[in-house]
Design an enzyme around this catalytic site. Sequence first.
Site, PDB file in Angstrom:
ATOM      1  N   GLY A   1       0.789  -1.218   0.000  1.00  0.00           N
ATOM      2  CA  GLY A   1       0.000   0.000   0.000  1.00  0.00           C
ATOM      3  C   GLY A   1       0.823   1.270   0.000  1.00  0.00           C
ATOM      4  O   GLY A   1       0.480   2.246  -0.679  1.00  0.00           O
ATOM      5  N   THR A   2       1.894   1.299   0.757  1.00  0.00           N
ATOM      6  CA  THR A   2       2.720   2.509   0.828  1.00  0.00           C
ATOM      7  C   THR A   2       3.334   2.842  -0.522  1.00  0.00           C
ATOM      8  O   THR A   2       3.319   4.006  -0.958  1.00  0.00           O
ATOM      9  CB  THR A   2       3.816   2.355   1.898  1.00  0.00           C
ATOM     10  OG1 THR A   2       3.198   2.276   3.194  1.00  0.00           O
ATOM     11  CG2 THR A   2       4.778   3.527   1.881  1.00  0.00           C
TER      12      THR A   2
ATOM     13  N   ASN B   1      -8.269   3.655   8.365  1.00  0.00           N
ATOM     14  CA  ASN B   1      -7.601   2.524   9.017  1.00  0.00           C
ATOM     15  C   ASN B   1      -7.658   2.584  10.541  1.00  0.00           C
ATOM     16  O   ASN B   1      -7.456   1.573  11.204  1.00  0.00           O
ATOM     17  CB  ASN B   1      -6.135   2.453   8.573  1.00  0.00           C
ATOM     18  CG  ASN B   1      -5.394   3.756   8.802  1.00  0.00           C
ATOM     19  OD1 ASN B   1      -5.731   4.785   8.206  1.00  0.00           O
ATOM     20  ND2 ASN B   1      -4.395   3.737   9.668  1.00  0.00           N
TER      21      ASN B   1
ATOM     22  N   GLN C   1      -7.693  -0.464   3.239  1.00  0.00           N
ATOM     23  CA  GLN C   1      -8.528  -1.090   4.267  1.00  0.00           C
ATOM     24  C   GLN C   1      -9.856  -1.617   3.743  1.00  0.00           C
ATOM     25  O   GLN C   1     -10.505  -2.431   4.405  1.00  0.00           O
ATOM     26  CB  GLN C   1      -8.790  -0.106   5.413  1.00  0.00           C
ATOM     27  CG  GLN C   1      -7.599   0.131   6.319  1.00  0.00           C
ATOM     28  CD  GLN C   1      -7.200  -1.105   7.125  1.00  0.00           C
ATOM     29  OE1 GLN C   1      -7.957  -2.051   7.268  1.00  0.00           O
ATOM     30  NE2 GLN C   1      -5.979  -1.087   7.648  1.00  0.00           N
TER      31      GLN C   1
ATOM     32  N   SER D   1      -3.483  -3.463  -0.905  1.00  0.00           N
ATOM     33  CA  SER D   1      -2.416  -4.206  -0.245  1.00  0.00           C
ATOM     34  C   SER D   1      -2.892  -5.613   0.074  1.00  0.00           C
ATOM     35  O   SER D   1      -4.034  -5.803   0.520  1.00  0.00           O
ATOM     36  CB  SER D   1      -1.988  -3.497   1.045  1.00  0.00           C
ATOM     37  OG  SER D   1      -0.918  -4.172   1.656  1.00  0.00           O
TER      38      SER D   1
ATOM     39  N   THR E   1      12.026  -6.883 -10.869  1.00  0.00           N
ATOM     40  CA  THR E   1      11.504  -8.228 -11.087  1.00  0.00           C
ATOM     41  C   THR E   1      10.282  -8.470 -10.223  1.00  0.00           C
ATOM     42  O   THR E   1      10.305  -8.252  -9.017  1.00  0.00           O
ATOM     43  CB  THR E   1      12.578  -9.281 -10.761  1.00  0.00           C
ATOM     44  OG1 THR E   1      13.711  -9.054 -11.591  1.00  0.00           O
ATOM     45  CG2 THR E   1      12.050 -10.688 -10.986  1.00  0.00           C
TER      46      THR E   1
ATOM     47  N   CYS F   1       1.806   1.732  11.324  1.00  0.00           N
ATOM     48  CA  CYS F   1       3.050   2.328  10.861  1.00  0.00           C
ATOM     49  C   CYS F   1       3.633   3.315  11.865  1.00  0.00           C
ATOM     50  O   CYS F   1       4.785   3.714  11.751  1.00  0.00           O
ATOM     51  CB  CYS F   1       2.824   3.025   9.518  1.00  0.00           C
ATOM     52  SG  CYS F   1       2.260   1.908   8.218  1.00  0.00           S
TER      53      CYS F   1
END
Length: 384
Positions: free
Chosen positions: A71-72, A153, A181, A201, A239, A328
Amino acid sequence: MKTYYFDHAATTPLHPDVAKAMLEIMQGPGGNSSSMHAYGRAAKQQLNRSRDSVSAALGCKPAELLFTSGGTESDNAALTGAARAQRKRGKTHIITSAGEHHAVLHTCEWLAKEEGFNVTVLPIDSNGRTSPELVQAAMTPETGLISIMHGNNEIGTLQPVEEIGQIAKASGAIFHVDAVQTLGWIRYRLSELPVDLMSFSAHKINGPQGVGALYVANGTPLEAIQHGGSQERKRRAGTENIAGIAGFAAAVDICVNELKNKQLFMDKLRKRWIEMLQTHVDVPIVINGSERQYLPHIVNISFIGIDTETMLMNLDMEGIAAASGSACTSGALERSHVLRAMDLPQEQIQSAVRFSFGLGNTLEELEDAAQKVGTLVRRIRNNY
């Protein structure tokens, strides 16, 4: 000691079927999807199958889905990439809200400080909602990007993203939505939403950590912020994590099939948890967030008179995992920026705890845990 995991908004346990899908690839011969030989082609086929599966579940075209590390990265890629692209069109104004995840807020701060963008941070109301009227009022001819999350969140409040999206569409601004979320709780048909960019995410839906996705609607200007190879249609070099992406696809497939039943059950758990705490806890409790527009698995509760840090430490000693807010920043135990932005009384902000439910939680364990919470609250009060 029996343990209780009520922190699914931070991360979720890996679903057994997801682990199985990943293990099959991890134990295989390997292969780089950019390689031309048979191993590379096999990896490419797996990547394409995963992209087809996730995009079908989200209601978008496979070419509109960009895989990331989470997500970040998706938020950073969306905001920085769109802002830079819009700057070339003379649009240097960004609108966001005070209730966003730090992956959005800190990126906007960086864009303002380091690249000269003009950022407007809108207030949120006492329910944690962003007003479409305030978005409209903040619009200028230079507005090129709007970023508003779908589900918060920390408090679970849902935002009016369709109304805000229509405002963005009417003005020609790019609209980004952080949906980290809400994936797994909201049924998406992205082709029908007025959204240009949306972040996801895997580890919030019982998938692996370190994998995410960014929806980029066809025609959306977006500059790559990661350079190297030509992976992901030259929009995200590096990759691809084939095993992780396959796990992500498996988790999304499970979400689609179980969404309705999961919504109903988690909402039942949430409501029952509140009822039981009201029964067992002998201090006033306040629910923070919207009473009607909320995610079914998140509830933010203030135990008036009990400090958040003290509460979390005692919960942990009883084997109950909860949080003070965003995972976080919870390591630093900062007071929630979301609750502060809601302009709540200090006694609510300083006593707030987030509980979030998911795979493995049952009514029986909630009943047991609620009694433990009642006992530890009495113990804390007696020690004051």
